[in-house]
Design an enzyme around this catalytic site. Structure first.
Site, PDB file in Angstrom:
ATOM      1  N   CYS A   1       1.122  -1.269  -0.130  1.00  0.00           N
ATOM      2  CA  CYS A   1      -0.148  -0.150   0.604  1.00  0.00           C
ATOM      3  C   CYS A   1       1.113   1.421   0.198  1.00  0.00           C
ATOM      4  O   CYS A   1       0.940   2.188  -1.078  1.00  0.00           O
ATOM      5  CB  CYS A   1      -0.934   0.271   1.001  1.00  0.00           C
ATOM      6  SG  CYS A   1      -2.099  -1.290   1.019  1.00  0.00           S
ATOM      7  N   HIS A   2       1.955   1.165   1.354  1.00  0.00           N
ATOM      8  CA  HIS A   2       2.965   2.623   0.787  1.00  0.00           C
ATOM      9  C   HIS A   2       3.648   2.093   1.352  1.00  0.00           C
ATOM     10  O   HIS A   2       4.711   2.959   1.985  1.00  0.00           O
ATOM     11  CB  HIS A   2       2.212   3.562   2.295  1.00  0.00           C
ATOM     12  CG  HIS A   2       0.392   3.712   2.133  1.00  0.00           C
ATOM     13  ND1 HIS A   2      -1.031   3.020   2.100  1.00  0.00           N
ATOM     14  CD2 HIS A   2      -0.822   4.111   1.136  1.00  0.00           C
ATOM     15  CE1 HIS A   2      -2.096   3.225   2.215  1.00  0.00           C
ATOM     16  NE2 HIS A   2      -1.765   3.738   1.614  1.00  0.00           N
TER      17      HIS A   2
END
Lengths: 422, 172
Positions: free
Chosen positions: B136-137
């Site tokens: 995701c990040h």
């Protein structure tokens, strides 16, 4: 709401009713004879478009609820059931899902119109603040609505956004558990999101009524930013602006219908046609397009709490606009310096949206950080400074003069004067 | 300042305060159930333990099991992975923890598979340290599931667990 009503009931029954509940007179004075500035351009038609979109979302939403099941093992299938089995279900769902995007397109144009023409300046600060409240409610409503189909993006979007609250020191994890009603996004979460997704639009409707009330106290702004002074500056709401708003609405609906009938999934994410799986995160999580600039800001700050603060701060800054922009001149048309930085800001916001849609790799992170820096510097440094140092162009004496006697203010001498002053 | 006057509290003042206090307690006792109903319910709290048979997990393999609705990673670490985790000086860690404190038995690493950033499920055997990588990040965890790079503030959390036998573990 502009002084007392000029409505004269024609029948005995109407007179009887009006003396007991003067609502027809209120509508008459607000939407029939209301004196609007005569120079409103098409950017001013988005308020009416937004009112239409709110009603359209409420109507399609209420109907969809007749077929939807808010339970984790059934929600995804019930949405497919709407798409395949329910009469016109495909139309209602596509109209509702794309309607949310159209709602946000219209609200962003409406907000940037207010920004450019200084619509937030005295005496319209409360009008602006109510608009910010509506925008926040819209963001919450849109987010929770996206969770209901219980696809992969629904689930993981809900997980990421609710986990933002876990960044709060000390009580963060308790708040997140409370929001979830468990230890992960699950059935309890889906049920409460459904409940709130149904509630919030009616709260939006309530704030919209306050927004229109506040609008009718000061009257709308206008492209030159000079207040209306005499009847020569105004035209009656009906037929002049009902027709103008109506024409703009029809054009907007054609655009909307193009999405619904030709590219209904263009703004969606293919991953949301896969049922939610709590054990597998999609490779690339993106929120709906209307959150992307804020998502890019979140990812630009290399600290969990800092990112969350920056993201919420980027939204909350809009509420402070009336006090950050100190220029006495409302309209950007007469603010040569503001105009430049404003359009850079629009471009930066769009670029942040693009970066938010890309995986956080390589130069994307750096670009995101630079644009995030401009976003905050614009609000907190550039905007207050422009108000102090900018020399605005000469304003017309009245709205009527700006429209009826298009005597171009002698541009060269005016520029010479302003440069001579410095 | 005008002259200071001391007014004797009257019976009416007392009634005001008493009524206000009773009202505040009444409102609070109505509002609290409305708030607390959103907390995890009894059936969620009573979620049973999860037992995992370790005999089926080969060396180097990561198995994901579900516990309280969350993924839990059970990783059968190789000697190389254990050595790599133990060789890291504490000063390099964002959330310092020794490898010994992260695993009851060195070859079995059992962690909650939720990125401490925003709750995604990290992917095993990926990232610079061959531990986990969050898609995701971009948070990177090492072979002791400690945060090494990216936005996550903490190491992957450890669930409570105990070994029932050499080949069976109970999580919860």
């Amino acid at each position: 709401m502009s002084g007392h009503s000029t409505y004269i009931p024609k029948s005995d029954l109407a007179r009887w009713f009006e003396s007991r509940l003067p609502i027809i007179g209120l509508i008459h004075s607000s939407f029939i004879v209301f004196p609007n500035p005569r120079n409103l351009n098409y950017w001013w038609t988005f308020g009416g478009i937004l009112a239409f979109m709110l009603m359209s979302q409420i109507v399609t939403g209420v109907v969809l609820v007749m077929h939807y099941t808010p339970e984790t093992t059934l929600a995804f299938d019930s949405v497919e059931h709407i798409m395949r089995d329910v009469n016109y279900g495909w139309l209602l769902r596509y109209a509702h899902a794309n309607g949310a995007s159209m709602f946000f397109i219209a609200v962003y144009i409406h907000m940037f119109r207010g920004f450019y023409y200084g619509s937030y300046k005295a005496p319209r600060e409360v009008l602006w603040l109510l608009g910010v409240v509506i925008y926040l409610l819209m963001m919450a409503t849109g987010f929770m609505g996206y969770v209901l189909p219980w696809g992969q993006m629904s689930f993981w979007g809900a997980t990421v956004i609710t986990s933002l609250f876990s960044a709060i020191p000390v009580v963060g994890n308790s708040i997140t558990t409370w929001l979830w009603g468990g230890y992960s996004v699950d059935n309890a979460t889906l049920n409460r999101f459904f409940s709130l997704h149904y509630l919030l639009p009616f709260m939006i409707l309530g704030v919209v009524i306050l927004h229109i009330w506040a609008l009718h106290v000061a009257g709308p702004g206008n492209p030159v930013g000079v207040e209306k002074k005499s009847p020569k500056d105004t035209l009656a709401f009906h037929p002049y602006f009902t027709v103008k708003d109506g024409f703009a609405l029809v054009c907007f609906l054609i655009f909307y219908a193009w999405f619904v009938f030709y590219i209904p999934n263009f703004l969606g994410d293919a991953d949301n046609y896969i049922e939610a799986n709590p054990l597998q995160t999609p490779v690339h999580i993106v929120p709906e397009w209307y959150y992307l600039p804020f998502y890019a800001i979140l990812r630009s700050i290399p600290s969990k709490l800092g990112g969350v603060i920056a993201m919420f701060g980027a939204i909350v800054l809009f509420a402070f606009l009336p006090w950050l922009d100190r220029s006495p001149v409302r309209s950007g048309n007469y603010r040569p310096v503001f105009k430049i930085f404003f359009w850079i800001f629009v471009a930066v916001t769009l670029a942040l949206g693009y970066i938010g849609s890309q995986p956080p790799e390589g130069n994307m992170v750096l670009y995101g950080q630079l644009l995030t820096a401009y976003y905050f510097i614009f609000f907190l440094v550039i905007l207050p400074l422009i108000g102090l140092f900018e020399t605005p162009l000469p304003l017309p004496a009245s709205i009527a003069e700006s429209v009826l006697s298009p005597v171009k203010p002698p541009a060269a001498p005016a520029a010479a004067t302003s440069s001579a002053e410095h | 300042m005008a002259t200071e006057t001391m007014v004797e509290p009257t019976r009416r003042d007392f009634l005001f305060i008493a009524t206000g206090a009773a009202g505040a307690i009444a409102v609070g006792s109505i509002v609290w159930p409305l708030i607390d109903q959103m907390n995890p319910d009894a059936s969620t709290l009573a979620a049973a333990n999860t037992e995992v048979d370790l005999a089926n997990i080969a060396e180097g393999q990561i198995v994901t099991v579900k516990w309280r609705g969350k993924p839990v990673f059970v990783r059968h670490r190789t000697q190389k992975e254990i050595d790599a985790a133990r060789a890291v000086p504490m000063s390099e860690l964002r959330d310092p923890a020794t490898d010994e404190s992260r695993a009851q038995k060195p070859e079995w690493l059992i962690v909650i598979g939720i990125c401490t950033h925003l709750g995604c499920v990290p992917l095993g055997h990926q990232g610079q340290y061959d531990g986990w990588f969050c898609p995701c990040h971009g948070s990177v965890y090492d072979t002791a599931a400690r945060i090494r790079q990216g936005p996550a503030p903490y190491n992957l959390y450890l669930p409570p667990y105990k070994f029932l036998s050499d080949s069976k573990v109970s999580i919860g």
